[in-house]
Design a protein around this motif. Structure first.
Motif, PDB file in Angstrom:
ATOM      1  N   HIS A  50      16.415   9.529  25.691  1.00 13.87           N
ATOM      2  CA  HIS A  50      15.571   8.371  25.399  1.00 13.87           C
ATOM      3  C   HIS A  50      14.745   7.978  26.623  1.00 13.87           C
ATOM      4  CE1 HIS A  50      14.277   4.808  23.267  1.00 13.87           C
ATOM      5  NE2 HIS A  50      14.555   4.095  24.353  1.00 13.87           N
ATOM      6  N   GLU A  51      15.343   8.095  27.819  1.00 16.75           N
ATOM      7  CA  GLU A  51      14.642   7.640  29.018  1.00 16.75           C
ATOM      8  C   GLU A  51      14.327   8.717  30.037  1.00 16.75           C
ATOM      9  OE1 GLU A  51      18.574   5.692  31.123  1.00 16.75           O
ATOM     10  OE2 GLU A  51      17.329   4.460  29.824  1.00 16.75           O
ATOM     11  N   GLY A  52      14.887   9.907  29.915  1.00 14.84           N
ATOM     12  CA  GLY A  52      14.583  10.985  30.849  1.00 14.84           C
ATOM     13  C   GLY A  52      15.154  10.736  32.230  1.00 14.84           C
ATOM     14  N   ILE A  53      14.472  11.237  33.256  1.00 17.94           N
ATOM     15  CA  ILE A  53      14.941  11.103  34.642  1.00 17.94           C
ATOM     16  C   ILE A  53      14.889   9.633  35.055  1.00 17.94           C
ATOM     17  CG2 ILE A  53      14.606  11.771  37.040  1.00 17.94           C
ATOM     18  CD1 ILE A  53      13.142  14.256  36.054  1.00 17.94           C
ATOM     19  N   PHE A  83       4.169  13.948  28.816  1.00 13.66           N
ATOM     20  CA  PHE A  83       5.341  13.551  29.579  1.00 13.66           C
ATOM     21  C   PHE A  83       5.292  12.055  29.858  1.00 13.66           C
ATOM     22  CE2 PHE A  83       5.368  18.024  31.647  1.00 13.66           C
ATOM     23  CZ  PHE A  83       5.940  18.570  30.508  1.00 13.66           C
ATOM     24  N   ASP A  84       6.466  11.454  29.918  1.00 11.51           N
ATOM     25  CA  ASP A  84       6.630  10.038  30.215  1.00 11.51           C
ATOM     26  C   ASP A  84       6.264   9.804  31.690  1.00 11.51           C
ATOM     27  OD1 ASP A  84       7.779   7.535  31.006  1.00 11.51           O
ATOM     28  OD2 ASP A  84       9.252   7.690  29.387  1.00 11.51           O
ATOM     29  N   PRO A  85       5.285   8.923  31.958  1.00 15.02           N
ATOM     30  CA  PRO A  85       4.879   8.686  33.356  1.00 15.02           C
ATOM     31  C   PRO A  85       6.022   8.203  34.249  1.00 15.02           C
ATOM     32  CG  PRO A  85       3.318   7.659  31.832  1.00 15.02           C
ATOM     33  CD  PRO A  85       4.470   8.154  31.016  1.00 15.02           C
ATOM     34  N   ASP A  86       6.957   7.437  33.710  1.00 11.35           N
ATOM     35  CA  ASP A  86       8.094   6.970  34.520  1.00 11.35           C
ATOM     36  C   ASP A  86       8.989   8.142  34.924  1.00 11.35           C
ATOM     37  OD1 ASP A  86       7.234   4.322  34.373  1.00 11.35           O
ATOM     38  OD2 ASP A  86       8.462   3.901  32.595  1.00 11.35           O
ATOM     39  N   ALA A  87       9.254   9.048  33.982  1.00 12.57           N
ATOM     40  CA  ALA A  87      10.085  10.216  34.282  1.00 12.57           C
ATOM     41  C   ALA A  87       9.377  11.126  35.282  1.00 12.57           C
ATOM     42  CB  ALA A  87      10.424  10.969  33.002  1.00 12.57           C
ATOM     43  N   VAL A  88       8.070  11.303  35.116  1.00  7.36           N
ATOM     44  CA  VAL A  88       7.295  12.130  36.048  1.00  7.36           C
ATOM     45  C   VAL A  88       7.318  11.506  37.441  1.00  7.36           C
ATOM     46  CG1 VAL A  88       4.992  12.992  36.617  1.00  7.36           C
ATOM     47  CG2 VAL A  88       5.836  13.160  34.271  1.00  7.36           C
ATOM     48  N   GLN A 108       1.645   2.896  19.224  1.00 10.44           N
ATOM     49  CA  GLN A 108       0.327   2.416  19.647  1.00 10.44           C
ATOM     50  C   GLN A 108      -0.823   3.192  19.001  1.00 10.44           C
ATOM     51  OE1 GLN A 108       0.653   2.748  23.944  1.00 10.44           O
ATOM     52  NE2 GLN A 108       1.594   0.721  24.126  1.00 10.44           N
ATOM     53  N   GLY A 109      -0.488   4.211  18.219  1.00  8.14           N
ATOM     54  CA  GLY A 109      -1.511   5.017  17.559  1.00  8.14           C
ATOM     55  C   GLY A 109      -2.304   5.895  18.514  1.00  8.14           C
ATOM     56  N   LYS A 110      -1.709   6.210  19.658  1.00  7.02           N
ATOM     57  CA  LYS A 110      -2.368   7.043  20.668  1.00  7.02           C
ATOM     58  C   LYS A 110      -1.954   8.501  20.480  1.00  7.02           C
ATOM     59  CE  LYS A 110      -2.662   3.467  24.220  1.00  7.02           C
ATOM     60  NZ  LYS A 110      -2.235   3.077  25.578  1.00  7.02           N
ATOM     61  N   PRO A 111      -2.766   9.423  20.965  1.00  3.10           N
ATOM     62  CA  PRO A 111      -2.363  10.832  20.921  1.00  3.10           C
ATOM     63  C   PRO A 111      -1.044  11.017  21.677  1.00  3.10           C
ATOM     64  CG  PRO A 111      -4.653  10.607  21.648  1.00  3.10           C
ATOM     65  CD  PRO A 111      -4.073   9.227  21.595  1.00  3.10           C
ATOM     66  N   TRP A 112      -0.208  11.896  21.184  1.00 10.74           N
ATOM     67  CA  TRP A 112       1.092  12.125  21.815  1.00 10.74           C
ATOM     68  C   TRP A 112       1.219  13.517  22.414  1.00 10.74           C
ATOM     69  CZ3 TRP A 112       4.163  15.960  19.721  1.00 10.74           C
ATOM     70  CH2 TRP A 112       3.774  16.423  18.445  1.00 10.74           C
ATOM     71  N   VAL A 171      13.852  15.079  29.222  1.00  9.23           N
ATOM     72  CA  VAL A 171      13.866  14.923  30.678  1.00  9.23           C
ATOM     73  C   VAL A 171      12.536  14.330  31.147  1.00  9.23           C
ATOM     74  CG1 VAL A 171      14.066  16.141  32.892  1.00  9.23           C
ATOM     75  CG2 VAL A 171      15.535  16.798  30.972  1.00  9.23           C
ATOM     76  N   LEU A 172      11.442  15.008  30.828  1.00 12.79           N
ATOM     77  CA  LEU A 172      10.101  14.488  31.117  1.00 12.79           C
ATOM     78  C   LEU A 172       9.422  13.968  29.856  1.00 12.79           C
ATOM     79  CD1 LEU A 172       8.667  17.153  33.613  1.00 12.79           C
ATOM     80  CD2 LEU A 172       9.717  14.937  34.136  1.00 12.79           C
ATOM     81  N   ASN A 173       9.648  14.634  28.757  1.00 14.23           N
ATOM     82  CA  ASN A 173       9.115  14.242  27.457  1.00 14.23           C
ATOM     83  C   ASN A 173      10.210  13.410  26.779  1.00 14.23           C
ATOM     84  OD1 ASN A 173       8.181  14.159  24.791  1.00 14.23           O
ATOM     85  ND2 ASN A 173       8.760  16.272  24.385  1.00 14.23           N
ATOM     86  N   THR A 174      10.107  12.071  26.903  1.00 11.48           N
ATOM     87  CA  THR A 174      11.205  11.210  26.452  1.00 11.48           C
ATOM     88  C   THR A 174      10.965  10.656  25.054  1.00 11.48           C
ATOM     89  OG1 THR A 174      10.249   9.178  27.370  1.00 11.48           O
ATOM     90  CG2 THR A 174      11.634  10.502  28.846  1.00 11.48           C
ATOM     91  N   GLU A 175      12.054  10.351  24.387  1.00  8.41           N
ATOM     92  CA  GLU A 175      11.986   9.732  23.058  1.00  8.41           C
ATOM     93  C   GLU A 175      11.282   8.373  23.146  1.00  8.41           C
ATOM     94  OE1 GLU A 175      16.018   9.588  21.663  1.00  8.41           O
ATOM     95  OE2 GLU A 175      16.190  11.769  21.626  1.00  8.41           O
ATOM     96  N   HIS A 176      11.556   7.621  24.208  1.00 11.42           N
ATOM     97  CA  HIS A 176      10.947   6.306  24.389  1.00 11.42           C
ATOM     98  C   HIS A 176       9.422   6.413  24.456  1.00 11.42           C
ATOM     99  CE1 HIS A 176       9.982   2.347  25.993  1.00 11.42           C
ATOM    100  NE2 HIS A 176       9.328   2.961  26.967  1.00 11.42           N
TER     101      HIS A 176
END
Length: 170
Positions: free
Chosen positions: A153-156, A37-42, A25-29, A12-17
């Motif tokens: 995959h995409e959340g909200i 959380f996915d900024p788009d879903a938030v 990208q090798g960034k912390p997850w 929902v907020l923590n998306t697979e995408h």
């Protein structure tokens, strides 16, 4: 009129995408609170909260960290809205005494739906409108009109935003 968003996190907020993108990208997850959380879903959750002034009750498995931990994470991550509760890990006697027994038997596999019904029975004395946002079908049949099923995959999505606002404001 009280308005509540029963909110799941994973899918929902923590998306697979977003998790895949961070890893690619090798960034912390994640941080000390869990997966980012996915900024788009938030942002889509923020649209719902801003339009409806609904409070948030966590029905995610993350709730096992406790209400204080959820509220602290919400504040540190500067998430939209106010977390006012977490659903119980079991159902209350008050709800069981008033529940439709024909609905309980088929719902045994949908304990989140029973936990949501229990939270509503224990915490709402005034008229309440609510939505349940989850990536799994976890509800009681009577909760169907209030349920928004997300794609993990995409959340909200924008469509989910429109439906949640309509449910909470009408």
């Amino acid at each position: 009129m009280r308005k509540i968003i029963f909110l799941d996190f994973d899918g929902v907020l923590n998306t697979e995408h977003y998790q895949g993108l961070l890893m690619y990208q090798g960034k912390p997850w994640q941080d000390e609170h869990g997966a980012f959380f996915d900024p788009d879903a938030v942002n889509n959750l923020k649209k719902i909260v801003d339009s409806t002034h609904a409070d948030i009750v966590i029905e995610s498995s993350w709730k096992y960290l406790g209400l204080t931990a959820m509220q602290e994470m919400w504040k540190i991550r500067q998430q939209p809205g106010k977390v006012v509760g977490i659903t119980p890990s079991s159902v209350s006697d008050e709800w069981l005494l008033s529940a439709d027994l024909s609905e309980i038997a088929p719902a045994i596999g949908h304990c989140k739906g029973m936990e949501i019904a229990s939270w509503l029975a224990d915490n709402t004395k005034e008229s309440t409108k609510y939505v349940i946002i989850d990536d799994e079908y976890v509800i009681l049949e009577s909760q169907q009109p209030n349920f928004i099923l997300t794609n993990p995959h995409e959340g909200i999505t924008e469509e989910d935003v429109e439906r949640a606002i309509s449910t909470l404001n009408n």
